[in-house]
Motif scaffolding. Sequence first.
Motif, short mmCIF file in Angstrom:
data_model
loop_
_atom_site.label_atom_id
_atom_site.label_comp_id
_atom_site.label_asym_id
_atom_site.label_seq_id
_atom_site.Cartn_x
_atom_site.Cartn_y
_atom_site.Cartn_z
N ASP A 43 40.87 39.29 20.53
CA ASP A 43 40.00 38.93 19.41
C ASP A 43 39.19 40.16 19.05
O ASP A 43 38.67 40.85 19.93
CB ASP A 43 39.04 37.80 19.80
N ALA A 44 39.04 40.40 17.75
CA ALA A 44 38.29 41.57 17.28
C ALA A 44 36.80 41.35 17.42
O ALA A 44 36.30 40.22 17.31
CB ALA A 44 38.64 41.85 15.82
N PRO B 297 30.87 47.17 20.47
CA PRO B 297 31.59 47.85 21.56
C PRO B 297 31.16 47.37 22.94
O PRO B 297 31.97 47.40 23.87
CB PRO B 297 31.21 49.33 21.38
N ASP B 298 29.92 46.90 23.08
CA ASP B 298 29.44 46.41 24.38
C ASP B 298 30.18 45.15 24.82
O ASP B 298 30.22 44.84 26.01
CB ASP B 298 27.94 46.11 24.32
N GLN B 299 30.75 44.40 23.87
CA GLN B 299 31.44 43.15 24.17
C GLN B 299 32.96 43.30 24.26
O GLN B 299 33.66 42.35 24.57
CB GLN B 299 31.10 42.10 23.09
N LEU C 69 31.95 56.02 21.65
CA LEU C 69 32.42 54.77 22.23
C LEU C 69 32.49 54.84 23.75
O LEU C 69 32.26 53.84 24.43
CB LEU C 69 33.77 54.37 21.65
N ALA C 70 32.79 56.00 24.29
CA ALA C 70 32.80 56.17 25.74
C ALA C 70 31.42 55.88 26.32
O ALA C 70 31.30 55.28 27.39
CB ALA C 70 33.27 57.58 26.11
N ALA D 51 31.58 48.89 27.96
CA ALA D 51 31.10 48.08 29.07
C ALA D 51 31.90 48.40 30.34
O ALA D 51 33.01 48.94 30.27
CB ALA D 51 31.26 46.60 28.72
N ASP D 52 31.33 48.05 31.49
CA ASP D 52 32.04 48.22 32.74
C ASP D 52 33.34 47.42 32.70
O ASP D 52 33.35 46.27 32.28
CB ASP D 52 31.19 47.74 33.92
#
Length: 168
Positions: free
Chosen positions: A14-15, A19-21, A47-48, A52-53
Amino acid sequence: SEKLVGQLGADGFDATDDPDQADLLVVNTCAFIGEARQESIDTILALADQKADGARLVVTGCLAERYGAELAAELPEVDLVAGFGVELHDHHHGADEAAAAVPVTIGRRPAAEAPAFDLLNLPRPRSTRPWAYVKVAEGCDRACGFCAIPSFRGPQRSRPIEAILDEV
């Protein structure tokens, strides 16, 4: 980019604009002019910093195709450098192997069958607008001295008319 979104959607992703999600961050790069290459690198690095982990950062597109080995060596933040014809997820090997999976040659290539993960035939997500682009061909048979695009995209090939009509 729409073709990549379509394929990832077909694969169950899903788009998200956050970026955190994201579990998978994909940067579709350009290598045509210096400013585009720099913008691609800046986006990768941004983005790097935001990923997120456990998320994976994938670099694809013309920059990955043309400079894959260098990107893999110089950007340890990137989990996969995927040239054209390389799937963007579920890889269990390192970036160096993925970058080497699609070698780049300058000049004419011998005619080859398009890979299964070919941009020409990937699904496209439904348009949210009352219009949409329809890709009818990919690649180029000309080997102009000033243009590297044929070395990225391969020989010219067209979609069957039935596939185009089914899409529209």
